[in-house]
Scaffold this motif. Structure first.
Motif, PDB file in Angstrom:
ATOM      1  N   TYR A 131       0.751  -1.463  -0.004  1.00 47.44           N
ATOM      2  CA  TYR A 131      -0.152  -0.534   0.187  1.00 47.44           C
ATOM      3  C   TYR A 131       0.952   1.102   0.175  1.00 47.44           C
ATOM      4  N   ARG A 132       0.679   2.123  -0.143  1.00 49.66           N
ATOM      5  CA  ARG A 132       0.532   3.575  -0.767  1.00 49.66           C
ATOM      6  C   ARG A 132       0.689   4.365   1.130  1.00 49.66           C
ATOM      7  N   ASN A 133       1.413   5.407   1.321  1.00 46.79           N
ATOM      8  CA  ASN A 133       1.163   6.389   2.091  1.00 46.79           C
ATOM      9  C   ASN A 133       1.062   7.690   1.790  1.00 46.79           C
ATOM     10  N   GLY A 134       1.098   9.160   2.415  1.00 49.93           N
ATOM     11  CA  GLY A 134       1.391  10.129   2.523  1.00 49.93           C
ATOM     12  C   GLY A 134       1.021  10.611   0.727  1.00 49.93           C
ATOM     13  N   ILE A 135      -0.719  10.062   0.274  1.00 53.25           N
ATOM     14  CA  ILE A 135      -1.419  10.689  -0.763  1.00 53.25           C
ATOM     15  C   ILE A 135      -2.212  11.466  -0.851  1.00 53.25           C
ATOM     16  N   LEU A 136      -2.478  10.941   0.576  1.00 57.62           N
ATOM     17  CA  LEU A 136      -4.018  11.653   1.547  1.00 57.62           C
ATOM     18  C   LEU A 136      -4.083  13.160   2.551  1.00 57.62           C
ATOM     19  N   GLN A 137      -4.610  14.145   1.810  1.00 53.42           N
ATOM     20  CA  GLN A 137      -4.619  15.284   2.535  1.00 53.42           C
ATOM     21  C   GLN A 137      -5.861  15.063   3.474  1.00 53.42           C
ATOM     22  N   TRP A 138      -6.514  15.678   4.240  1.00 56.51           N
ATOM     23  CA  TRP A 138      -7.802  15.986   4.587  1.00 56.51           C
ATOM     24  C   TRP A 138      -8.182  17.432   4.519  1.00 56.51           C
ATOM     25  N   ARG A 139      -9.477  17.950   4.250  1.00 58.77           N
ATOM     26  CA  ARG A 139     -10.030  19.052   4.432  1.00 58.77           C
ATOM     27  C   ARG A 139     -11.603  18.510   4.467  1.00 58.77           C
ATOM     28  N   ASN A 140     -11.458  20.164   5.166  1.00 62.40           N
ATOM     29  CA  ASN A 140     -13.517  20.314   5.665  1.00 62.40           C
ATOM     30  C   ASN A 140     -14.048  21.506   3.987  1.00 62.40           C
ATOM     31  N   PRO A 141     -14.705  20.382   3.272  1.00 64.36           N
ATOM     32  CA  PRO A 141     -15.196  21.284   2.326  1.00 64.36           C
ATOM     33  C   PRO A 141     -16.282  22.933   2.634  1.00 64.36           C
ATOM     34  N   ASN A 142     -16.670  22.534   4.093  1.00 68.21           N
ATOM     35  CA  ASN A 142     -17.758  23.771   4.488  1.00 68.21           C
ATOM     36  C   ASN A 142     -16.925  25.417   5.234  1.00 68.21           C
ATOM     37  N   PHE A 143     -15.456  24.713   5.118  1.00 65.24           N
ATOM     38  CA  PHE A 143     -14.671  26.029   5.797  1.00 65.24           C
ATOM     39  C   PHE A 143     -13.595  26.873   4.534  1.00 65.24           C
ATOM     40  N   PRO A 144     -13.756  27.502   4.799  1.00 63.68           N
ATOM     41  CA  PRO A 144     -12.369  28.198   3.660  1.00 63.68           C
ATOM     42  C   PRO A 144     -10.980  27.181   3.477  1.00 63.68           C
ATOM     43  N   ALA A 148      -2.226  27.200   8.849  1.00 68.61           N
ATOM     44  CA  ALA A 148      -2.494  26.584  10.693  1.00 68.61           C
ATOM     45  C   ALA A 148      -2.832  28.482  10.932  1.00 68.61           C
ATOM     46  N   ALA A 149      -3.823  29.048  11.826  1.00 70.45           N
ATOM     47  CA  ALA A 149      -3.747  30.744  11.914  1.00 70.45           C
ATOM     48  C   ALA A 149      -4.984  29.999  13.393  1.00 70.45           C
ATOM     49  N   ASP A 150      -4.350  30.782  14.123  1.00 74.81           N
ATOM     50  CA  ASP A 150      -6.087  31.067  15.924  1.00 74.81           C
ATOM     51  C   ASP A 150      -6.187  29.632  15.292  1.00 74.81           C
ATOM     52  N   GLY A 151      -5.404  28.587  16.274  1.00 72.72           N
ATOM     53  CA  GLY A 151      -5.602  28.154  16.908  1.00 72.72           C
ATOM     54  C   GLY A 151      -5.950  26.798  16.092  1.00 72.72           C
ATOM     55  N   ARG A 152      -6.187  27.472  14.536  1.00 71.53           N
ATOM     56  CA  ARG A 152      -7.413  26.469  13.648  1.00 71.53           C
ATOM     57  C   ARG A 152      -5.909  25.419  13.101  1.00 71.53           C
ATOM     58  N   SER A 153      -6.789  24.096  12.462  1.00 68.42           N
ATOM     59  CA  SER A 153      -5.216  23.410  11.619  1.00 68.42           C
ATOM     60  C   SER A 153      -5.207  24.066  10.271  1.00 68.42           C
ATOM     61  N   ALA A 154      -4.665  23.789   9.445  1.00 65.71           N
ATOM     62  CA  ALA A 154      -4.120  24.038   8.268  1.00 65.71           C
ATOM     63  C   ALA A 154      -5.179  23.096   8.096  1.00 65.71           C
ATOM     64  N   ASP A 155      -5.545  23.934   6.616  1.00 68.58           N
ATOM     65  CA  ASP A 155      -7.164  23.286   5.346  1.00 68.58           C
ATOM     66  C   ASP A 155      -6.470  23.614   4.345  1.00 68.58           C
ATOM     67  N   PRO A 156      -6.312  22.440   3.335  1.00 74.40           N
ATOM     68  CA  PRO A 156      -5.714  21.020   3.719  1.00 74.40           C
ATOM     69  C   PRO A 156      -4.973  20.800   4.650  1.00 74.40           C
ATOM     70  N   SER A 157      -5.067  19.766   5.125  1.00 73.73           N
ATOM     71  CA  SER A 157      -3.842  19.082   6.364  1.00 73.73           C
ATOM     72  C   SER A 157      -2.298  18.732   5.667  1.00 73.73           C
ATOM     73  N   LYS A 158      -1.057  18.847   6.043  1.00 70.89           N
ATOM     74  CA  LYS A 158      -0.543  18.041   5.525  1.00 70.89           C
ATOM     75  C   LYS A 158      -0.824  16.233   5.145  1.00 70.89           C
ATOM     76  N   ALA A 159       0.208  15.834   4.158  1.00 71.85           N
ATOM     77  CA  ALA A 159       0.328  14.258   3.625  1.00 71.85           C
ATOM     78  C   ALA A 159      -0.631  13.795   4.659  1.00 71.85           C
ATOM     79  N   ASP A 160      -1.466  12.450   4.902  1.00 77.57           N
ATOM     80  CA  ASP A 160      -1.766  12.063   6.003  1.00 77.57           C
ATOM     81  C   ASP A 160      -0.736  10.181   5.906  1.00 77.57           C
ATOM     82  N   ASN A 161       0.678  10.066   6.762  1.00 81.90           N
ATOM     83  CA  ASN A 161       1.313   9.344   6.112  1.00 81.90           C
ATOM     84  C   ASN A 161       0.833   7.983   7.522  1.00 81.90           C
TER      85      ASN A 161
END
Length: 205
Positions: A131-144, A148-161
């Motif tokens: 299998y492969r890792n590090g090729i998907l990153q998470w995002r919430n399409p309901n938010f801009p 990362a800023a003001d306690g909020r995580s980056a969107d989209p996230s870094k690649a999920d290893n």
């Protein structure tokens, strides 16, 4: 030992994985941790198995203990430390929900612990080699989107290893990388999309 392995399996990936699991004739699949009788029914295929599956070998432990729960009218497995939890990936056509393998062997006999942990490591190695890792990153399409800023995580996230994607699932995603998604649960707003690297079709993918 407590450990888990997160994965995304297309049905073709799952077929190959279960073939590896059942390569040992002593291994059976059990439909969840709750049963209608004190002894679970073991299966050698996924045809009668739901999304929550237990992998058990009688060579590791001859019988599984269970406790009757009157409120549920079910028997509940009390020997989960002698088994491997297999939560299957589910698909609804445009989304595949991630699954996982997990063990927690701390309360079992030493000989059982060694056997179950070795089986788990073998299956984990099988997955990580293919299998492969590090090729998907998470995002919430309901938010801009943004860093990362003001306690909020980056969107989209870094690649999920820590999330391992089966070869058939990779191919499935690459066919329509902006339309097909991975989620932890179908109803969750957060979704995983392919990184730019993941969208590049590799030889044999």
């Amino acid at each position: 030992m407590r450990s888990q392995l997160r994965f995304v399996m297309h049905p073709d990936d799952e077929h190959d994985f279960i073939s590896e699991v059942l390569h040992d004739d002593a291994v059976v699949l059990i439909n969840g941790p709750r049963w209608k009788s004190s002894e679970p029914e073991g299966h050698r295929s996924l045809n009668s198995i739901g999304w929550y599956c237990i992998i058990w070998s009688k060579k590791d432990l001859a019988t599984l203990d269970s406790e009757f729960i009157p409120e549920c009218n079910d028997w509940y497995c009390r020997s989960e430390g002698a088994t491997i939890q297999f939560l299957r990936s589910r698909s609804n056509g445009s989304v595949i929900a991630e699954g996982r393998l997990a063990i927690s062997t701390s309360s079992e006999r030493n000989d059982v612990v060694r056997a179950v942990e070795q089986r788990y490591r073998s299956l984990r190695t099988f997955v990580k080699k293919r299998y492969r890792n590090g090729i998907l990153q998470w995002r919430n399409p309901n938010f801009p989107q943004g860093p990362a800023a003001d306690g909020r995580s980056a969107d989209p996230s870094k690649a999920d290893n820590a999330l391992w994607i089966g070869p058939a699932a990779v191919h499935w995603l690459q066919e329509e990388p902006t339309m097909r998604k991975v989620k932890q649960d179908f109803d969750a707003p957060v979704e995983a999309i392919m990184t730019l690297e993941g969208r590049v079709k590799l030889p044999g993918s």
